[in-house]
Design a protein around this motif. Structure first.
Motif, PDB file in Angstrom:
ATOM      1  N   ALA A 160      69.135   4.840 -36.593  1.00  0.00           N
ATOM      2  CA  ALA A 160      69.862   4.078 -35.569  1.00  0.00           C
ATOM      3  C   ALA A 160      68.925   3.734 -34.431  1.00  0.00           C
ATOM      4  CB  ALA A 160      71.047   4.880 -35.037  1.00  0.00           C
ATOM      5  N   MET A 161      69.336   2.753 -33.627  1.00  0.00           N
ATOM      6  CA  MET A 161      68.717   2.507 -32.332  1.00  0.00           C
ATOM      7  C   MET A 161      69.679   3.048 -31.284  1.00  0.00           C
ATOM      8  SD  MET A 161      67.822  -1.041 -30.298  1.00  0.00           S
ATOM      9  CE  MET A 161      66.838  -1.751 -31.601  1.00  0.00           C
ATOM     10  N   VAL A 162      69.183   3.915 -30.430  1.00  0.00           N
ATOM     11  CA  VAL A 162      70.017   4.547 -29.402  1.00  0.00           C
ATOM     12  C   VAL A 162      69.511   4.118 -28.034  1.00  0.00           C
ATOM     13  CG1 VAL A 162      70.685   6.750 -28.354  1.00  0.00           C
ATOM     14  CG2 VAL A 162      70.549   6.537 -30.853  1.00  0.00           C
ATOM     15  N   VAL A 163      70.413   3.735 -27.148  1.00  0.00           N
ATOM     16  CA  VAL A 163      70.037   3.398 -25.780  1.00  0.00           C
ATOM     17  C   VAL A 163      70.785   4.329 -24.838  1.00  0.00           C
ATOM     18  CG1 VAL A 163      71.804   1.568 -25.646  1.00  0.00           C
ATOM     19  CG2 VAL A 163      69.863   1.552 -24.054  1.00  0.00           C
ATOM     20  N   ALA A 164      70.053   4.883 -23.860  1.00  0.00           N
ATOM     21  CA  ALA A 164      70.651   5.839 -22.929  1.00  0.00           C
ATOM     22  C   ALA A 164      70.019   5.660 -21.559  1.00  0.00           C
ATOM     23  CB  ALA A 164      70.448   7.266 -23.436  1.00  0.00           C
ATOM     24  N   GLY A 165      70.650   6.244 -20.547  1.00  0.00           N
ATOM     25  CA  GLY A 165      70.202   6.076 -19.173  1.00  0.00           C
ATOM     26  C   GLY A 165      71.050   5.052 -18.452  1.00  0.00           C
ATOM     27  N   GLY A 166      70.899   4.986 -17.144  1.00  0.00           N
ATOM     28  CA  GLY A 166      71.770   4.133 -16.331  1.00  0.00           C
ATOM     29  C   GLY A 166      71.756   2.671 -16.713  1.00  0.00           C
ATOM     30  N   VAL A 167      70.597   2.131 -17.122  1.00  0.00           N
ATOM     31  CA  VAL A 167      70.512   0.715 -17.477  1.00  0.00           C
ATOM     32  C   VAL A 167      71.251   0.424 -18.781  1.00  0.00           C
ATOM     33  CG1 VAL A 167      68.897  -1.191 -17.946  1.00  0.00           C
ATOM     34  CG2 VAL A 167      68.364   0.483 -16.185  1.00  0.00           C
ATOM     35  N   ALA A 168      71.532   1.470 -19.564  1.00  0.00           N
ATOM     36  CA  ALA A 168      72.304   1.289 -20.799  1.00  0.00           C
ATOM     37  C   ALA A 168      73.724   0.811 -20.505  1.00  0.00           C
ATOM     38  CB  ALA A 168      72.347   2.589 -21.599  1.00  0.00           C
ATOM     39  N   ALA A 169      74.156   0.920 -19.252  1.00  0.00           N
ATOM     40  CA  ALA A 169      75.491   0.447 -18.871  1.00  0.00           C
ATOM     41  C   ALA A 169      75.531  -1.066 -18.697  1.00  0.00           C
ATOM     42  CB  ALA A 169      75.939   1.124 -17.575  1.00  0.00           C
ATOM     43  N   ASN A 170      74.367  -1.712 -18.609  1.00  0.00           N
ATOM     44  CA  ASN A 170      74.317  -3.157 -18.392  1.00  0.00           C
ATOM     45  C   ASN A 170      74.707  -3.889 -19.668  1.00  0.00           C
ATOM     46  OD1 ASN A 170      72.732  -5.863 -18.554  1.00  0.00           O
ATOM     47  ND2 ASN A 170      72.712  -5.369 -16.371  1.00  0.00           N
ATOM     48  N   GLN A 171      75.724  -4.733 -19.582  1.00  0.00           N
ATOM     49  CA  GLN A 171      76.261  -5.381 -20.775  1.00  0.00           C
ATOM     50  C   GLN A 171      75.290  -6.395 -21.373  1.00  0.00           C
ATOM     51  OE1 GLN A 171      79.072  -4.364 -22.356  1.00  0.00           O
ATOM     52  NE2 GLN A 171      79.016  -2.747 -20.803  1.00  0.00           N
ATOM     53  N   GLY A 172      74.505  -7.066 -20.536  1.00  0.00           N
ATOM     54  CA  GLY A 172      73.521  -8.002 -21.049  1.00  0.00           C
ATOM     55  C   GLY A 172      72.440  -7.298 -21.850  1.00  0.00           C
ATOM     56  N   VAL A 173      72.008  -6.165 -21.360  1.00  0.00           N
ATOM     57  CA  VAL A 173      71.013  -5.360 -22.072  1.00  0.00           C
ATOM     58  C   VAL A 173      71.598  -4.855 -23.383  1.00  0.00           C
ATOM     59  CG1 VAL A 173      69.743  -3.173 -22.003  1.00  0.00           C
ATOM     60  CG2 VAL A 173      69.701  -4.718 -20.023  1.00  0.00           C
ATOM     61  N   ARG A 174      72.823  -4.370 -23.343  1.00  0.00           N
ATOM     62  CA  ARG A 174      73.459  -3.864 -24.566  1.00  0.00           C
ATOM     63  C   ARG A 174      73.563  -4.960 -25.631  1.00  0.00           C
ATOM     64  NH1 ARG A 174      77.949   0.788 -24.356  1.00  0.00           N
ATOM     65  NH2 ARG A 174      77.152   2.044 -22.641  1.00  0.00           N
ATOM     66  N   ALA A 175      73.940  -6.164 -25.199  1.00  0.00           N
ATOM     67  CA  ALA A 175      74.110  -7.258 -26.152  1.00  0.00           C
ATOM     68  C   ALA A 175      72.780  -7.605 -26.821  1.00  0.00           C
ATOM     69  CB  ALA A 175      74.693  -8.479 -25.448  1.00  0.00           C
ATOM     70  N   ALA A 176      71.703  -7.668 -26.038  1.00  0.00           N
ATOM     71  CA  ALA A 176      70.393  -8.012 -26.591  1.00  0.00           C
ATOM     72  C   ALA A 176      69.907  -6.937 -27.558  1.00  0.00           C
ATOM     73  CB  ALA A 176      69.382  -8.205 -25.459  1.00  0.00           C
ATOM     74  N   LEU A 177      70.099  -5.678 -27.203  1.00  0.00           N
ATOM     75  CA  LEU A 177      69.659  -4.591 -28.074  1.00  0.00           C
ATOM     76  C   LEU A 177      70.537  -4.484 -29.314  1.00  0.00           C
ATOM     77  CD1 LEU A 177      68.756  -1.837 -25.454  1.00  0.00           C
ATOM     78  CD2 LEU A 177      67.205  -3.340 -26.711  1.00  0.00           C
ATOM     79  N   SER A 178      71.828  -4.777 -29.169  1.00  0.00           N
ATOM     80  CA  SER A 178      72.722  -4.758 -30.322  1.00  0.00           C
ATOM     81  C   SER A 178      72.306  -5.799 -31.348  1.00  0.00           C
ATOM     82  CB  SER A 178      74.165  -5.006 -29.867  1.00  0.00           C
ATOM     83  OG  SER A 178      75.049  -4.980 -30.964  1.00  0.00           O
ATOM     84  N   ALA A 179      71.931  -6.993 -30.864  1.00  0.00           N
ATOM     85  CA  ALA A 179      71.479  -8.050 -31.769  1.00  0.00           C
ATOM     86  C   ALA A 179      70.184  -7.648 -32.465  1.00  0.00           C
ATOM     87  CB  ALA A 179      71.282  -9.349 -30.989  1.00  0.00           C
ATOM     88  N   GLU A 180      69.293  -6.984 -31.741  1.00  0.00           N
ATOM     89  CA  GLU A 180      68.022  -6.559 -32.330  1.00  0.00           C
ATOM     90  C   GLU A 180      68.240  -5.466 -33.366  1.00  0.00           C
ATOM     91  OE1 GLU A 180      64.552  -7.266 -33.304  1.00  0.00           O
ATOM     92  OE2 GLU A 180      65.224  -8.301 -31.481  1.00  0.00           O
ATOM     93  N   ALA A 181      69.133  -4.534 -33.060  1.00  0.00           N
ATOM     94  CA  ALA A 181      69.433  -3.471 -34.025  1.00  0.00           C
ATOM     95  C   ALA A 181      70.057  -4.063 -35.288  1.00  0.00           C
ATOM     96  CB  ALA A 181      70.369  -2.444 -33.392  1.00  0.00           C
ATOM     97  N   ALA A 182      70.984  -5.010 -35.122  1.00  0.00           N
ATOM     98  CA  ALA A 182      71.632  -5.643 -36.273  1.00  0.00           C
ATOM     99  C   ALA A 182      70.604  -6.369 -37.137  1.00  0.00           C
ATOM    100  CB  ALA A 182      72.704  -6.615 -35.795  1.00  0.00           C
ATOM    101  N   ARG A 183      69.614  -6.989 -36.494  1.00  0.00           N
ATOM    102  CA  ARG A 183      68.556  -7.690 -37.217  1.00  0.00           C
ATOM    103  C   ARG A 183      67.786  -6.720 -38.115  1.00  0.00           C
ATOM    104  NH1 ARG A 183      66.645 -10.133 -32.789  1.00  0.00           N
ATOM    105  NH2 ARG A 183      68.132 -11.832 -32.832  1.00  0.00           N
ATOM    106  N   ALA A 184      67.682  -5.471 -37.660  1.00  0.00           N
ATOM    107  CA  ALA A 184      66.976  -4.448 -38.426  1.00  0.00           C
ATOM    108  C   ALA A 184      67.903  -3.699 -39.385  1.00  0.00           C
ATOM    109  CB  ALA A 184      66.314  -3.450 -37.480  1.00  0.00           C
ATOM    110  N   GLY A 185      69.187  -4.089 -39.400  1.00  0.00           N
ATOM    111  CA  GLY A 185      70.148  -3.428 -40.280  1.00  0.00           C
ATOM    112  C   GLY A 185      70.554  -2.052 -39.813  1.00  0.00           C
TER     113      GLY A 185
END
Length: 354
Positions: A272-297
């Motif tokens: 998995a890709m895991v994101v943690a820390g205060g910036v992990a609450a930012n929805q724009g950051v979450r969306a970009a990382l979610s797309a990148e994780a999905a790209r990697a399956g």
């Protein structure tokens, strides 16, 4: 690694920076009670965290918070299976308050004590049942994104952390806060900037995208912050500010996703890709990382918003993971304001937990 039994719920204590927190977790990770007291009112007049004020606030409020969560959980000190307290990294005054209070309870009630590394608390949150059913299996990629940290970490097991990349200058949360301050936004700046960016045009202002496309997964944000500083005097309207905030957030999210892509290539077999820390609450950051994780399956695992910032749930859970492995600390363990994840281990440093 052989699992050791835990005789009862674990009390977690967090006092490493500007939030005082306590939580009670059952040995299986069920959250029985949690409480966080923000110090926002104390520090806002100064535009940031004042260490001495933070330490005094922890000293004033931590005992009451611990009593509060034990009362809510219906747990007496004698019923506990252990005490877990943040012992680093962080502001030394708060670390001393939290660790000393935890040690005192451990001595008074004959309980095992676990000195928790705050970063390991963030790293292991993805294994907490309820965040992900059954918890994330090792190994996984952790993006630790906060005001003080910006790292890509291979989480290979309890006490086994390999840093793949980190910031060369500012942490990403620091870049958010400082850029927000340049734009005239209140402290803490990260949430205020995200709110302003929601009404902005992210494509209006061209901003540099530091490290984008380069090998490895190191970060750099000082140049981006400088670009914002040069742009701010040219802003004339509230819409200008919103557009700049949106452009800043878009660039940060793109850089984080690019660095994460390279980090995943350095950790074949990641679950998995895991994101943690205060910036992990930012929805724009979450969306970009979610797309990148999905790209990697892979799934993107992000804690609930309340568990992104400093909290005692993650400290109690890290304590449970270590108690299960039979790991405790001697009561002379000294808090460490600097405590890299790489210096942790899964080898006993004190007596085995009962």
């Amino acid at each position: 690694m052989q699992s050791a039994p835990i005789r009862g719920p674990v009390l977690g204590l967090e006092a490493s920076c500007d939030e005082t927190a306590a939580a009670i977790l059952a040995p299986d990770g069920t959250i029985l009670a949690e409480a966080v007291r923000s110090q926002l009112a104390e520090h806002t007049p100064f535009g940031g965290v004042v260490p001495e004020i933070a330490a005094r606030a922890h000293l004033a409020h931590l005992p009451a918070l611990a009593a509060q969560v034990m009362g809510q959980a219906g747990v007496a000190p004698a019923d506990l299976g252990g005490i877990a307290a943040t012992a680093g990294p962080g502001l030394i005054g708060g670390l001393i308050v939290g660790a000393s209070f935890g040690k005192g309870m451990a001595i008074a009630h004959g309980l095992p004590f676990v000195a928790v590394n705050h970063l390991e608390g963030h790293a292991l949150t993805a294994r907490l049942p309820g965040v992900v059913e059954g918890g994330v299996e090792f190994p996984y990629l952790l993006l630790l994104l906060s005001g003080g940290h910006c790292q890509c970490v291979a989480v290979e097991g309890l006490g086994r952390y390999r840093r793949l990349g980190s910031t060369l200058d500012d942490a990403v949360g620091e870049a958010f806060d400082k850029s927000a301050k340049l734009m005239g936004l209140p402290w803490p700046g990260g949430p205020a900037l995200e709110k302003l960016a929601a009404s902005g045009d992210p494509m209006r202002y061209p901003l540099p995208r530091p490290m984008l496309g380069r090998p490895g997964c190191d970060f750099s944000f000082s140049g981006l912050k400088t670009a914002v500083a040069q742009m701010v005097p040219k802003l004339e309207t509230e819409q200008d500010r919103a557009d700049l905030a949106a452009a800043f957030q878009r660039v940060v999210a793109a850089v984080l996703a690019d660095r994460a892509r390279n980090a995943l290539a350095m950790l074949p077999g990641a679950t998995a890709m895991v994101v943690a820390g205060g910036v992990a609450a930012n929805q724009g950051v979450r969306a970009a990382l979610s797309a990148e994780a999905a790209r990697a399956g892979l799934p993107l695992v992000a804690p609930p918003i309340r568990l992104c910032t400093d909290n005692a749930v993650m400290i109690a859970w890290a304590g449970i993971e270590r108690l299960r492995a039979g790991l405790t600390e001697p009561l002379d363990f000294a808090p460490r304001p600097r405590w890299p994840l790489a210096e942790l281990s899964a080898e006993p440093t004190g007596e085995r937990a009962a």
